[in-house]
Design an enzyme around this catalytic site. Structure first.
Site, PDB file in Angstrom:
ATOM      1  N   LYS A   1       0.190  -0.935   0.046  1.00  0.00           N
ATOM      2  CA  LYS A   1      -0.223   0.198  -0.262  1.00  0.00           C
ATOM      3  C   LYS A   1       0.890   1.172  -0.074  1.00  0.00           C
ATOM      4  CE  LYS A   1      -2.701   2.757   3.443  1.00  0.00           C
ATOM      5  NZ  LYS A   1      -3.724   3.009   4.966  1.00  0.00           N
TER       6      LYS A   1
ATOM      7  N   ASP B   1      -1.924  10.442   3.224  1.00  0.00           N
ATOM      8  CA  ASP B   1      -3.658   9.941   4.134  1.00  0.00           C
ATOM      9  C   ASP B   1      -3.571  11.186   5.053  1.00  0.00           C
ATOM     10  OD1 ASP B   1      -5.754   8.481   4.347  1.00  0.00           O
ATOM     11  OD2 ASP B   1      -5.019   7.246   5.782  1.00  0.00           O
TER      12      ASP B   1
ATOM     13  N   LYS C   1      -8.901  12.964   8.685  1.00  0.00           N
ATOM     14  CA  LYS C   1      -8.745  12.526  10.736  1.00  0.00           C
ATOM     15  C   LYS C   1      -8.535  14.107  11.543  1.00  0.00           C
ATOM     16  CE  LYS C   1      -5.326   8.842   8.710  1.00  0.00           C
ATOM     17  NZ  LYS C   1      -5.754   7.672   9.442  1.00  0.00           N
TER      18      LYS C   1
ATOM     19  N   ASP D   1       1.919   5.869   5.515  1.00  0.00           N
ATOM     20  CA  ASP D   1       0.769   5.510   4.821  1.00  0.00           C
ATOM     21  C   ASP D   1       1.340   4.655   3.687  1.00  0.00           C
ATOM     22  OD1 ASP D   1      -1.648   4.521   5.834  1.00  0.00           O
ATOM     23  OD2 ASP D   1      -2.946   5.885   4.664  1.00  0.00           O
TER      24      ASP D   1
ATOM     25  N   ASP E   1     -11.889   7.372   5.023  1.00  0.00           N
ATOM     26  CA  ASP E   1      -9.684   7.127   5.617  1.00  0.00           C
ATOM     27  C   ASP E   1      -9.974   5.633   5.691  1.00  0.00           C
ATOM     28  OD1 ASP E   1      -7.732   7.243   6.234  1.00  0.00           O
ATOM     29  OD2 ASP E   1      -8.727   7.993   8.773  1.00  0.00           O
TER      30      ASP E   1
ATOM     31  N   GLU F   1      -9.501   4.168   2.507  1.00  0.00           N
ATOM     32  CA  GLU F   1      -8.963   3.805   1.241  1.00  0.00           C
ATOM     33  C   GLU F   1      -7.399   3.384   0.925  1.00  0.00           C
ATOM     34  OE1 GLU F   1      -7.666   5.761   3.690  1.00  0.00           O
ATOM     35  OE2 GLU F   1      -5.708   5.634   3.033  1.00  0.00           O
TER      36      GLU F   1
ATOM     37  N   ARG G   1      -7.399  -0.194   1.314  1.00  0.00           N
ATOM     38  CA  ARG G   1      -8.227  -1.233   0.656  1.00  0.00           C
ATOM     39  C   ARG G   1      -8.329  -0.951  -0.224  1.00  0.00           C
ATOM     40  NH1 ARG G   1     -11.775  -2.044   5.991  1.00  0.00           N
ATOM     41  NH2 ARG G   1     -10.605  -0.839   6.913  1.00  0.00           N
TER      42      ARG G   1
HETATM   43 ZN   LIG Z   1      -6.737   6.364   6.096  1.00  0.00          ZN
END
Ligand SMILES: [Zn+2]
Length: 473
Positions: free
Chosen positions: A242, A247, A254, A265, A324, A326, A328
């Site tokens: 990933k 993020d 967030k 991230d 959030d 995102e 996956r």
């Molecule tokens: Zn996220």
């Protein structure tokens, strides 16, 4: 594109051109025997310092003129690969820069190859610093290369781990989507691997709708990196990572504390690259592929929204419950793409859920697999390698917690099993005939340990390296 990752330092020399200071790595038992053979000056110093050969203990011994004579470093019977880092750091703390610059350190006779390799790895990792934007005048002690250590393994391990650290530590204004792809290209080229990237609108055309949707709000274009290495006749191993370079959480923004370290991230992509560099450097007999879905989860007028329905590469429709979640989405399209090629083993690394941290803390990635035999094998092996990963179940009882009224599923789950929802979501996009391991990792050292500074860190990289090596060599 001129972005380059910082150079990795290897604080070793093959020949000592300066006076040598010996370091005696001793276990508790060896300390007792060793001490009997020493003169009174040494014995008194060891006694008054209370040095017993416990791991983590370091003692600088002086001769009767008060000059540095030798160094004692406690080590376990089966040492952890970071134990020598404690000695390297004690030297930096207790000896002057002048002394360090005028000497070379050497491992005194005793340890066998396996321990020597670990000593070299720990020493190399203790030299790591991320000083691109903050000069430091730290002087790194140089070790005479221990001749019997496995040089290839030590180098590949240090390089793999430091690559992960550098990628994660690089600030998000510097490491954009292009720059992460560029770093991947450099690593591919170093090992003569094939490199391809699908970028921006081309992702839409080539049917990676969820990677595109997550990245569409950022001026830094989403992309999918595809690296191939190895011989066609060897077993296919594909690693997905990933790569969310930052993020914000998207429209489900967030809160400040949760956003603060979100440069990490892309830690999954960093792990995929670190592991790939180890596999390629040590030439494991596998036909390797690395897929990195890269995007920035940004806020803009064209951000994807809660309530949107995306049709994935696989054709499964996903209703966005939370922007959030995102990671996956981008990884799902990459897993579908990976499955089309039918690898014998499919691995993904994602900094996916806070729930995995609630279950296992910062240091232990949760892992999931559709192959029951992997569960105990990987757990055991990870403990042996001092790189623990711990299984959580792909419990199908929780599938219904991801139901949507308007699409095949939501990108989140109702209830408390957040890490399992992440695993179950990704599983829908993996061909069930393929052996698959999903790692939900933190990719960050929270507190800082000797040889492992606070910041970007490997979690579960070495464990998987040895898992692949055991399976295929
Ligand atoms: Zn996220």
């Amino acid at each position: 594109m001129t972005f380059k990752l910082p150079k990795i330092s290897f604080p070793f020399v093959k020949k000592a051109a300066k006076p040598v200071v010996f370091i005696h790595f001793l276990t508790e038992k060896e300390t007792k025997d060793w001490l009997k053979k020493q003169d009174k000056t040494a014995q008194n110093q060891v006694k008054s310092a209370g040095f017993s050969g416990n791991k983590g203990e370091t003692l600088i011994l002086k001769d009767n003129k008060g000059q540095v004579d030798k160094i004692l470093a406690g080590i376990s019977e089966k040492p952890h690969y970071l134990e020598s880092a404690t000695a390297a750091q004690a030297i930096q703390k207790e000896l002057s820069k002048d002394f360090i610059s005028k000497h070379v350190f050497e491992v005194a006779k005793g340890p066998k190859t396996e321990t020597l390799t670990k000593i070299a790895i720990g020493w190399g990792l203790a030299a790591y610093t991320f000083d691109q934007y903050k000069k430091n005048d730290r002087l790194i002690p140089v070790l005479l290369w221990p001749a019997k250590a496995d040089e290839k393994e030590a180098r590949a391990t240090i390089e793999g781990i430091c690559t992960i650290r550098n990628l994660i530590n690089t600030p998000p204004n510097i490491l954009g989507t292009d720059e992460l792809a560029r770093a991947a290209k450099d690593i591919a080229e170093t090992h003569k691997a094939k490199f391809k990237v699908i970028k921006g609108e081309e992702l839409k055309k080539q049917n990676f709708p969820m990677i595109y949707a997550v990245g569409q709000a950022s001026p830094r274009k989403p992309q999918l990196v595809d690296i191939k290495w190895g011989k066609a006749k060897d077993p296919k191993v594909t690693i997905v990572g990933k790569g969310i370079i930052y993020d914000t959480g998207g429209l489900n923004l967030k809160p400040p504390q949760a956003m603060r370290d979100m440069k990490k991230d892309m830690g999954g992509a960093a792990h995929a690259l670190g592991l790939a560099s180890m596999i390629m450097a040590l030439k494991l007999p596998v036909n390797l592929r690395v897929l990195l879905p890269i995007a920035e989860n940004a806020v803009s007028g064209n951000s994807y929204r809660p309530g949107d329905v995306l049709t994935s590469r696989k054709g499964i429709t996903v209703e966005i419950d939370d922007t959030d979640a995102e990671g996956r989405l981008v990884v799902a399209d990459a897993l579908t793409y990976a499955s089309e090629d039918k690898p014998g083993l499919l691995i993904d690394y994602c900094t996916l859920t806070g729930a995995a941290r609630v279950a296992l803390g910062y240091d232990i990635p949760a892992f999931f697999s559709n192959n029951e035999d992997f569960i105990d094998d990987l757990r055991h092996l990870s403990l042996k390698q001092d790189d623990p990963v711990w299984p959580l179940p792909l419990w199908d009882g929780y599938e219904k917690e991801m139901d949507s009224n308007v699409a095949d599923l939501i990108n989140n789950g109702k209830g408390r099993a957040g890490a399992i929802h992440g695993g179950l979501f990704l599983q829908r996009f993996v061909d069930p005939s393929i052996d698959w391991i999903h790692l939900d990792c933190y990719a960050w050292e929270q507190n800082g340990k000797p040889g492992r500074p606070q910041g970007g860190a490997d979690t579960g990289m070495r464990a998987l390296f040895h898992f692949i090596k055991n399976r295929y060599s």
